[in-house]
Design a protein around this motif. Structure first.
Motif, PDB file in Angstrom:
ATOM      1  N   GLY A 264     -13.193 -75.213  87.498  1.00 57.07           N
ATOM      2  CA  GLY A 264     -12.340 -76.089  86.705  1.00 57.07           C
ATOM      3  C   GLY A 264     -10.896 -75.645  86.678  1.00 57.07           C
ATOM      4  N   GLY A 265     -10.656 -74.370  87.027  1.00 57.75           N
ATOM      5  CA  GLY A 265      -9.283 -73.868  87.083  1.00 57.75           C
ATOM      6  C   GLY A 265      -8.552 -73.905  85.766  1.00 57.75           C
ATOM      7  N   GLY A 266      -9.296 -73.784  84.654  1.00 58.16           N
ATOM      8  CA  GLY A 266      -8.654 -73.841  83.346  1.00 58.16           C
ATOM      9  C   GLY A 266      -8.393 -75.250  82.857  1.00 58.16           C
ATOM     10  N   GLN A 267      -8.707 -76.261  83.689  1.00 58.52           N
ATOM     11  CA  GLN A 267      -8.500 -77.652  83.288  1.00 58.52           C
ATOM     12  C   GLN A 267      -9.660 -78.178  82.453  1.00 58.52           C
ATOM     13  N   THR A 268     -10.830 -77.575  82.618  1.00 54.18           N
ATOM     14  CA  THR A 268     -12.026 -77.988  81.889  1.00 54.18           C
ATOM     15  C   THR A 268     -12.456 -76.846  80.982  1.00 54.18           C
ATOM     16  N   VAL A 269     -12.063 -76.911  79.732  1.00 57.73           N
ATOM     17  CA  VAL A 269     -12.374 -75.865  78.760  1.00 57.73           C
ATOM     18  C   VAL A 269     -13.660 -76.238  78.035  1.00 57.73           C
ATOM     19  N   LEU A 270     -14.641 -75.342  78.095  1.00 59.00           N
ATOM     20  CA  LEU A 270     -15.918 -75.553  77.432  1.00 59.00           C
ATOM     21  C   LEU A 270     -16.086 -74.539  76.308  1.00 59.00           C
ATOM     22  N   LEU A 271     -17.199 -74.644  75.582  1.00 60.50           N
ATOM     23  CA  LEU A 271     -17.441 -73.732  74.467  1.00 60.50           C
ATOM     24  C   LEU A 271     -17.462 -72.280  74.933  1.00 60.50           C
ATOM     25  N   GLY A 272     -18.068 -72.036  76.091  1.00 60.72           N
ATOM     26  CA  GLY A 272     -18.109 -70.669  76.618  1.00 60.72           C
ATOM     27  C   GLY A 272     -16.727 -70.106  76.868  1.00 60.72           C
ATOM     28  N   ASN A 273     -15.832 -70.939  77.430  1.00 62.13           N
ATOM     29  CA  ASN A 273     -14.444 -70.503  77.652  1.00 62.13           C
ATOM     30  C   ASN A 273     -13.729 -70.241  76.337  1.00 62.13           C
ATOM     31  N   LEU A 274     -13.994 -71.094  75.344  1.00 58.88           N
ATOM     32  CA  LEU A 274     -13.357 -70.937  74.040  1.00 58.88           C
ATOM     33  C   LEU A 274     -13.785 -69.633  73.378  1.00 58.88           C
ATOM     34  N   ILE A 275     -15.072 -69.318  73.452  1.00 58.06           N
ATOM     35  CA  ILE A 275     -15.570 -68.066  72.888  1.00 58.06           C
ATOM     36  C   ILE A 275     -14.982 -66.873  73.627  1.00 58.06           C
ATOM     37  N   GLN A 276     -14.955 -66.955  74.944  1.00 60.44           N
ATOM     38  CA  GLN A 276     -14.385 -65.869  75.742  1.00 60.44           C
ATOM     39  C   GLN A 276     -12.925 -65.610  75.371  1.00 60.44           C
TER      40      GLN A 276
END
Length: 278
Positions: free
Chosen positions: A224-236
């Motif tokens: 996603g290259g940082g364009q698709t932020v999911l819950l896992g990315n938010l927690i990280q």
């Protein structure tokens, strides 16, 4: 008494590596944060209230949508594949199962990087399409919603195929023969015999795909290259970048709750819904 002593190591393992970490995260989620970033051990719902902001609810909705999409695609692709494997001869069956298990021996990160090589502007897919004069310029295959969805389906498809195959391979052929002797068509045999008997494998596959899909962060980060932020990315980001462990813990608890609700609904359907339908 002897059996209890034998199970003690497993109980200790569950407490130390499962229950205790979740308990710590739960405690952190109700703590506040000082202006200097330190943890203040006082009860507060601030972190959960913060999660109700529209920007974070959009991340939650995006994560659920992607997880549901990848789970449905894995089911649509995985069920026929599982049936094909279960209906093959023993030698062919072993080869097919090995082909599905073999990618799992490779590091998850390396498999995702491989798709980056294939999908980038100068990647194999674009180069082949341009060489065949099908396209004039490279397609934007990377760093978008579809790339993340493709990565999820590729990585999690075996977790759908293997449970369904395991159940299908154990179905007694006499049930199928009895249905055929009674004049049932191939579709009726599938709809009234094979599919109902395979529901335990289907439920297991749905859970095994949905859980990692809704919590993934590597696939969305790379493809996603940082364009698709999911819950896992938010927690990280909350734990490693913002250093806001309290808010990260609250998001983690929301994710755990979501997964538990999903497991509860599927288990309830397996106990009640399947029996009523069939």
């Amino acid at each position: 008494m002897r059996k209890q002593w034998l199970s003690a190591p497993y109980g200790l393992w569950a407490i130390v590596f499962s229950i205790a970490p979740i308990a710590i995260i739960a405690i952190y989620s109700f703590c506040s944060r000082s202006p200097y970033g330190n943890i203040i051990y006082e009860f507060t719902l601030e972190n959960y209230q913060k999660f109700l902001q529209p920007i974070y609810l959009r991340v939650l909705w995006r994560s659920i949508i992607l997880a549901v999409q990848s789970t449905l695609i894995c089911f649509i692709l995985g069920y026929p594949i599982a049936m094909m494997i279960a209906g093959s001869g023993s030698k062919q069956k072993n080869i097919m199962v090995m082909l599905f298990v073999l990618p799992l021996w490779t590091n998850f990160l390396l498999r995702t990087y491989a798709w980056m090589v294939l999908l980038r502007d100068q990647g194999v897919i674009n180069q082949v399409l341009m060489a065949l004069k099908i396209i004039d310029g490279p397609l934007k295959l990377l760093y978008n919603h579809n790339a993340v969805l493709l990565g999820m389906v590729y990585n999690f498809l075996p977790f759908m195929v293997l449970p369904i195959y395991s159940v299908l391979s154990k179905i007694d052929s006499s049930f199928i023969e009895a249905a055929e002797d009674l004049g049932a068509t191939n579709f009726q045999v599938f709809a009234r015999v094979i599919f109902p008997l395979s529901l335990p494998g289907v439920i297991s596959g749905l859970i095994m795909v949905f859980m990692p899909a809704v919590s993934t962060f590597v696939i969305s980060d790379l493809l996603g290259g940082g364009q698709t932020v999911l819950l896992g990315n938010l927690i990280q980001n909350q734990f490693l970048v913002a250093r806001n462990w309290q808010f990260g813990s609250a998001i983690s608890m929301m994710m755990i709750t979501l997964i538990l609700i999903t497991m509860g609904l599927t288990a309830k359907y397996q106990r009640e819904g399947g029996r009523q339908l069939w």
